[in-house]
Design a protein around this motif. Structure first.
Motif, PDB file in Angstrom:
ATOM      1  N   GLN A  53     -11.144  20.349  -5.098  1.00 33.16           N
ATOM      2  CA  GLN A  53     -11.211  18.956  -4.673  1.00 33.16           C
ATOM      3  C   GLN A  53     -10.919  18.940  -3.180  1.00 33.16           C
ATOM      4  O   GLN A  53      -9.926  19.488  -2.732  1.00 33.16           O
ATOM      5  N   THR A  54     -11.778  18.303  -2.429  1.00 34.33           N
ATOM      6  CA  THR A  54     -11.585  18.257  -0.996  1.00 34.33           C
ATOM      7  C   THR A  54     -11.218  16.850  -0.566  1.00 34.33           C
ATOM      8  O   THR A  54     -11.647  15.874  -1.157  1.00 34.33           O
ATOM      9  N   THR A  55     -10.383  16.787   0.435  1.00 34.69           N
ATOM     10  CA  THR A  55     -10.020  15.506   1.026  1.00 34.69           C
ATOM     11  C   THR A  55     -10.308  15.584   2.511  1.00 34.69           C
ATOM     12  O   THR A  55     -10.293  16.668   3.098  1.00 34.69           O
ATOM     13  N   PRO A  56     -10.577  14.473   3.133  1.00 34.38           N
ATOM     14  CA  PRO A  56     -10.846  14.506   4.570  1.00 34.38           C
ATOM     15  C   PRO A  56      -9.649  15.047   5.340  1.00 34.38           C
ATOM     16  O   PRO A  56      -8.510  14.788   4.980  1.00 34.38           O
ATOM     17  N   THR A  57      -9.896  15.823   6.375  1.00 37.80           N
ATOM     18  CA  THR A  57      -8.811  16.371   7.165  1.00 37.80           C
ATOM     19  C   THR A  57      -8.529  15.518   8.397  1.00 37.80           C
ATOM     20  O   THR A  57      -7.453  15.580   8.954  1.00 37.80           O
ATOM     21  N   LYS A  58      -9.490  14.737   8.839  1.00 39.12           N
ATOM     22  CA  LYS A  58      -9.305  13.889  10.011  1.00 39.12           C
ATOM     23  C   LYS A  58      -8.805  12.519   9.583  1.00 39.12           C
ATOM     24  O   LYS A  58      -9.134  12.028   8.511  1.00 39.12           O
ATOM     25  N   ALA A  59      -8.010  11.911  10.432  1.00 32.44           N
ATOM     26  CA  ALA A  59      -7.545  10.560  10.163  1.00 32.44           C
ATOM     27  C   ALA A  59      -8.721   9.602  10.266  1.00 32.44           C
ATOM     28  O   ALA A  59      -9.599   9.750  11.100  1.00 32.44           O
ATOM     29  N   VAL A  60      -8.727   8.621   9.374  1.00 33.76           N
ATOM     30  CA  VAL A  60      -9.793   7.634   9.354  1.00 33.76           C
ATOM     31  C   VAL A  60      -9.540   6.617  10.456  1.00 33.76           C
ATOM     32  O   VAL A  60      -8.427   6.123  10.617  1.00 33.76           O
ATOM     33  N   THR A  61     -10.558   6.307  11.219  1.00 38.19           N
ATOM     34  CA  THR A  61     -10.413   5.300  12.258  1.00 38.19           C
ATOM     35  C   THR A  61     -10.517   3.914  11.656  1.00 38.19           C
ATOM     36  O   THR A  61     -11.123   3.726  10.608  1.00 38.19           O
ATOM     37  N   ILE A  71       1.088   2.881   9.937  1.00 32.06           N
ATOM     38  CA  ILE A  71       0.057   2.222   9.137  1.00 32.06           C
ATOM     39  C   ILE A  71       0.696   1.070   8.360  1.00 32.06           C
ATOM     40  O   ILE A  71       1.741   1.230   7.729  1.00 32.06           O
ATOM     41  N   LEU A  72       0.051  -0.092   8.428  1.00 32.85           N
ATOM     42  CA  LEU A  72       0.549  -1.262   7.709  1.00 32.85           C
ATOM     43  C   LEU A  72       0.323  -1.088   6.213  1.00 32.85           C
ATOM     44  O   LEU A  72      -0.754  -0.681   5.781  1.00 32.85           O
ATOM     45  N   ARG A  73       1.366  -1.405   5.423  1.00 32.04           N
ATOM     46  CA  ARG A  73       1.269  -1.335   3.974  1.00 32.04           C
ATOM     47  C   ARG A  73       1.434  -2.718   3.392  1.00 32.04           C
ATOM     48  O   ARG A  73       2.139  -3.553   3.941  1.00 32.04           O
ATOM     49  N   SER A  74       0.814  -2.931   2.266  1.00 34.24           N
ATOM     50  CA  SER A  74       0.889  -4.217   1.589  1.00 34.24           C
ATOM     51  C   SER A  74       2.159  -4.276   0.735  1.00 34.24           C
ATOM     52  O   SER A  74       2.304  -3.503  -0.223  1.00 34.24           O
ATOM     53  N   GLN A  75       3.075  -5.181   1.092  1.00 30.83           N
ATOM     54  CA  GLN A  75       4.292  -5.360   0.308  1.00 30.83           C
ATOM     55  C   GLN A  75       3.947  -5.900  -1.085  1.00 30.83           C
ATOM     56  O   GLN A  75       4.584  -5.552  -2.072  1.00 30.83           O
ATOM     57  N   THR A  76       2.906  -6.716  -1.155  1.00 28.36           N
ATOM     58  CA  THR A  76       2.457  -7.253  -2.442  1.00 28.36           C
ATOM     59  C   THR A  76       2.012  -6.126  -3.374  1.00 28.36           C
ATOM     60  O   THR A  76       2.354  -6.119  -4.559  1.00 28.36           O
ATOM     61  N   ALA A  77       1.264  -5.179  -2.836  1.00 25.79           N
ATOM     62  CA  ALA A  77       0.796  -4.047  -3.644  1.00 25.79           C
ATOM     63  C   ALA A  77       1.984  -3.208  -4.127  1.00 25.79           C
ATOM     64  O   ALA A  77       2.006  -2.765  -5.283  1.00 25.79           O
ATOM     65  N   LYS A  78       2.983  -2.995  -3.272  1.00 24.45           N
ATOM     66  CA  LYS A  78       4.176  -2.241  -3.670  1.00 24.45           C
ATOM     67  C   LYS A  78       4.917  -2.956  -4.793  1.00 24.45           C
ATOM     68  O   LYS A  78       5.358  -2.330  -5.763  1.00 24.45           O
ATOM     69  N   ASN A  79       5.052  -4.283  -4.680  1.00 22.27           N
ATOM     70  CA  ASN A  79       5.756  -5.055  -5.706  1.00 22.27           C
ATOM     71  C   ASN A  79       4.999  -5.017  -7.043  1.00 22.27           C
ATOM     72  O   ASN A  79       5.613  -4.900  -8.106  1.00 22.27           O
ATOM     73  N   LYS A  80       3.674  -5.107  -6.974  1.00 21.86           N
ATOM     74  CA  LYS A  80       2.868  -5.018  -8.196  1.00 21.86           C
ATOM     75  C   LYS A  80       3.026  -3.649  -8.846  1.00 21.86           C
ATOM     76  O   LYS A  80       3.105  -3.532 -10.070  1.00 21.86           O
ATOM     77  N   PHE A  81       3.067  -2.601  -8.011  1.00 20.18           N
ATOM     78  CA  PHE A  81       3.249  -1.248  -8.540  1.00 20.18           C
ATOM     79  C   PHE A  81       4.602  -1.133  -9.241  1.00 20.18           C
ATOM     80  O   PHE A  81       4.698  -0.590 -10.341  1.00 20.18           O
ATOM     81  N   VAL A 105      -1.485   8.632  -3.497  1.00 23.84           N
ATOM     82  CA  VAL A 105      -2.097   9.879  -3.935  1.00 23.84           C
ATOM     83  C   VAL A 105      -3.020  10.412  -2.844  1.00 23.84           C
ATOM     84  O   VAL A 105      -2.925  11.560  -2.447  1.00 23.84           O
ATOM     85  N   GLN A 106      -3.922   9.564  -2.359  1.00 24.18           N
ATOM     86  CA  GLN A 106      -4.727   9.909  -1.186  1.00 24.18           C
ATOM     87  C   GLN A 106      -4.130   9.105  -0.041  1.00 24.18           C
ATOM     88  O   GLN A 106      -4.057   7.881  -0.088  1.00 24.18           O
ATOM     89  N   ALA A 107      -3.697   9.796   0.982  1.00 23.51           N
ATOM     90  CA  ALA A 107      -3.008   9.163   2.105  1.00 23.51           C
ATOM     91  C   ALA A 107      -3.837   8.042   2.727  1.00 23.51           C
ATOM     92  O   ALA A 107      -5.063   8.131   2.796  1.00 23.51           O
ATOM     93  N   LEU A 108      -3.141   7.005   3.162  1.00 22.57           N
ATOM     94  CA  LEU A 108      -3.817   5.881   3.809  1.00 22.57           C
ATOM     95  C   LEU A 108      -4.567   6.346   5.046  1.00 22.57           C
ATOM     96  O   LEU A 108      -5.682   5.891   5.316  1.00 22.57           O
ATOM     97  N   LYS A 109      -3.981   7.281   5.783  1.00 22.12           N
ATOM     98  CA  LYS A 109      -4.627   7.758   7.012  1.00 22.12           C
ATOM     99  C   LYS A 109      -5.890   8.573   6.722  1.00 22.12           C
ATOM    100  O   LYS A 109      -6.682   8.827   7.608  1.00 22.12           O
ATOM    101  N   HIS A 110      -6.064   8.971   5.449  1.00 20.61           N
ATOM    102  CA  HIS A 110      -7.279   9.689   5.053  1.00 20.61           C
ATOM    103  C   HIS A 110      -8.221   8.795   4.257  1.00 20.61           C
ATOM    104  O   HIS A 110      -9.090   9.281   3.535  1.00 20.61           O
ATOM    105  N   GLY A 111      -8.023   7.489   4.352  1.00 24.70           N
ATOM    106  CA  GLY A 111      -8.930   6.554   3.704  1.00 24.70           C
ATOM    107  C   GLY A 111      -8.521   6.108   2.318  1.00 24.70           C
ATOM    108  O   GLY A 111      -9.282   5.433   1.638  1.00 24.70           O
TER     109      GLY A 111
END
Length: 134
Positions: A53-61, A71-81, A105-111
């Motif tokens: 399984q491959t994942t992107p190595t470069k940060a997503v612009t 990176i901004l995270r959604s507090q709503t998504a964390k609360n739902k989790f 699981v897949q880093a935000l910086k990798h999309g």
């Protein structure tokens, strides 16, 4: 008579063996580049190649970041989790979870998406080890 039947049988067998539609499939092993054909019984080669399984190595612009570059995270998504996946150490669906962090699981910086399907509880030690690799 017997000789002519034998010859006809041999000719038909030769035609079956040499027919291109009856040829056995050939597989090229991705790691070694060697050919490996299937057996008569239809079994795969003894050492089948593993799928990686491959994942992107470069940060997503275009990922949204705060003033400090995080990176901004959604507090709503964390609360739902937390509501749908109680803390492994306390069993609570809210508040702090000692010894654990919510990991993507897949880093935000990798999309990776900032939603429930991409989140998991992870021990702080495992998170530190994963962060070194990412």
């Amino acid at each position: 008579m017997v000789k002519s039947i034998f010859i006809a049988l041999m000719v038909s067998c030769f035609a079956l063996v040499s027919a291109p539609s009856m040829a056995r499939p050939q597989v090229i092993h991705s790691a070694t580049g060697h050919a490996a054909s299937y057996s008569n019984k239809g079994h795969a080669p003894r050492h089948a190649p593993k799928i990686k399984q491959t994942t992107p190595t470069k940060a997503v612009t275009g990922v949204k970041r705060d003033a400090n570059g995080k990176i901004l995270r959604s507090q709503t998504a964390k609360n739902k989790f937390k509501k749908s996946h109680p803390c492994p150490s306390t069993g609570k669906s809210s508040d702090a979870c000692p010894g654990y962090v919510i990991d993507h699981v897949q880093a935000l910086k990798h999309g990776g998406a900032d939603n429930l399907s991409n989140m998991q509880w992870q021990t702080k030690e495992a998170a530190k080890a994963k962060d070194k690799v990412e």
